[in-house]
Design an enzyme around this catalytic site. Structure first.
Site, PDB file in Angstrom:
ATOM      1  N   ASP A 114     -26.388 -23.411 -28.409  1.00 10.74           N
ATOM      2  CA  ASP A 114     -26.905 -24.595 -27.725  1.00 10.74           C
ATOM      3  C   ASP A 114     -25.813 -25.541 -27.247  1.00 10.74           C
ATOM      4  OD1 ASP A 114     -29.231 -23.409 -28.507  1.00 10.74           O
ATOM      5  OD2 ASP A 114     -29.845 -24.998 -29.882  1.00 10.74           O
ATOM      6  N   ASP A 192     -28.071 -28.232 -22.316  1.00 10.57           N
ATOM      7  CA  ASP A 192     -27.800 -27.314 -23.415  1.00 10.57           C
ATOM      8  C   ASP A 192     -27.253 -26.015 -22.835  1.00 10.57           C
ATOM      9  OD1 ASP A 192     -28.783 -29.120 -25.246  1.00 10.57           O
ATOM     10  OD2 ASP A 192     -30.250 -27.744 -26.131  1.00 10.57           O
ATOM     11  N   HIS A 241     -34.616 -23.949 -23.148  1.00 11.99           N
ATOM     12  CA  HIS A 241     -33.754 -22.773 -23.307  1.00 11.99           C
ATOM     13  C   HIS A 241     -34.320 -21.552 -22.580  1.00 11.99           C
ATOM     14  CE1 HIS A 241     -32.014 -24.782 -27.158  1.00 11.99           C
ATOM     15  NE2 HIS A 241     -31.707 -25.426 -26.040  1.00 11.99           N
ATOM     16  N   ASP A 243     -33.412 -18.450 -22.884  1.00 14.12           N
ATOM     17  CA  ASP A 243     -33.318 -17.147 -23.535  1.00 14.12           C
ATOM     18  C   ASP A 243     -34.581 -16.714 -24.288  1.00 14.12           C
ATOM     19  OD1 ASP A 243     -32.855 -19.039 -25.505  1.00 14.12           O
ATOM     20  OD2 ASP A 243     -30.849 -18.332 -26.023  1.00 14.12           O
ATOM     21  N   CYS A 348     -29.856 -17.259 -29.980  1.00 19.38           N
ATOM     22  CA  CYS A 348     -29.584 -18.656 -30.326  1.00 19.38           C
ATOM     23  C   CYS A 348     -28.605 -18.771 -31.492  1.00 19.38           C
ATOM     24  CB  CYS A 348     -30.873 -19.367 -30.724  1.00 19.38           C
ATOM     25  SG  CYS A 348     -32.160 -19.382 -29.488  1.00 19.38           S
TER      26      CYS A 348
END
Length: 363
Positions: A114, A192, A241, A243, A348
């Site tokens: 992150d 991020d 995020h 992903d 992550c």
């Protein structure tokens, strides 16, 4: 590698053979203070539970099962021939105060992805929007200094003030059919690293509740004309995020979440790529901790490529494992469900520091 005159940091994409990685840790993990950035990232049932516990350490009953899974993740990586590095433990339960008037405690160092992005031979610290994560990256500074001493780049984006004016304290997620809205505005540069994925000279990003337009623009300017940043439109009403939405797996292959992605609206540069549509996640009914976390069921997409074939996949997601085999990959199942409480999956929880390969253009 440094002794041989090779820079210890080298990673341009998500799939070159992985040789060194940073994996997060959970010591002193703290439930963030009450703030719109955290509370509005949680499901309603979890919000009610966390509200009276804000600022306290996560209970051992939650941390210890996740630590066991984390240790197994590290063991699997090492068994696959990958060097694993860890950040320094950091007491995130201590309060800190900004001169701008806000006060908070920390969160955890579970997700190095992150706050740090590796761009070739350098590591860039990103300006995260959560106040509770303001000093989190300091737990990685010993490692970053080691890499810098051996020739790697170490830089930082502008540190934000995180003023009240950045946040919409009346924020509610948009309903179906409503215009998209976000917790943050463009008054400060924030983003991020986990909202970006890398494919050599091309990066893909989603605008989200932690990454704003000026943050995306800042990284494009920083990268310069040799790189392109492509926006991936998400249908998620609470995006945070990329992903769990869009994951490049190998040259010419990208995994997408069909609930959050309209394949017809993917960036035009992907027209010749194979778009692999993720199967519906297998039920999480037996994992009550999942329902108290901020991650969606599509955490199943949050896989980690060890090379163009080997991929670490959540053990409970048998449909994804089956699909990966059908697509020609070699899935390595690892249990990681308890770790979801801390906001992430395998991608992550890791930061690839050295992948064997160089800068290329894939489009």
């Amino acid at each position: 590698m440094a002794d041989a005159g090779i820079c210890p940091v080298n990673s341009w994409n998500e799939w070159d053979p992985l040789e060194e990685v940073i994996v997060g840790r959970l010591e002193h993990a703290t439930i963030p203070n009450r703030h719109v950035m955290f509370t509005q990232s949680l499901p309603a049932v979890a919000r009610k539970l966390y509200w009276p516990l804000a600022g306290r350490y996560y209970p051992r009953a939650v941390v210890e099962p996740a630590q066991k899974e984390l240790a197994e993740f590290v063991r699997v990586l090492e068994a696959e021939g990958i060097r694993v590095r860890r950040p320094e433990p950091m007491d995130l339960g201590k309060s800190f105060k900004s001169q701008n008037g806000w006060k908070t405690k920390g969160f955890c160092t579970a997700s190095p992805r992150d706050g740090l992005i590796v761009l070739g031979d350098k590591v860039l610290e990103t300006p995260m929007a959560w106040r509770s994560r303001y000093f989190e990256i300091q737990s990685y500074h010993k490692l970053l200094r080691e890499y810098w001493d051996k020739g790697a780049g170490w830089e930082s984006a502008p540190k934000p003030q995180l003023l009240d004016s950045l946040y919409d304290y009346d924020y509610l997620p948009p309903e179906t059919g409503e215009d998209m809205r976000y917790i943050i505005n463009d008054s400060e540069i924030v983003f991020d690293a986990a909202d970006f994925v890398r494919c050599g000279r091309d990066l893909f990003v989603t605008k989200s509740n932690v990454t704003n337009d000026v943050g995306i623009e800042w990284l494009q300017r920083y990268l310069g004309d040799e790189f392109r940043v492509h926006r991936v439109e998400t249908l998620c009403t609470q995006p945070m995020h990329i992903d769990t939405t869009f994951m490049p797996l190998a040259p010419g292959k990208v995994l997408v979440n069909p609930e959050f992605i309209d394949v017809a609206k993917l960036p035009a540069v992907l027209k010749d790529w194979d778009v692999l549509v993720a199967p519906d996640p297998d039920p999480f009914d037996a994992h009550w901790r999942f329902y108290l976390s901020m991650v969606s069921k599509w955490i199943s997409v949050n896989v980690l490529m060890l090379d163009e074939k080997r991929v670490i996949v959540e053990k409970s997601q048998v449909s994804m494992i089956r699909k990966m085999k059908d697509w020609g990959f070699e899935p390595i199942p690892v249990a990681f469900m308890n770790y979801k409480m801390f906001g992430g999956g395998f991608h992550c929880a890791s930061l690839d520091i050295f992948r064997r390969g160089g800068l290329q253009s894939y489009f």
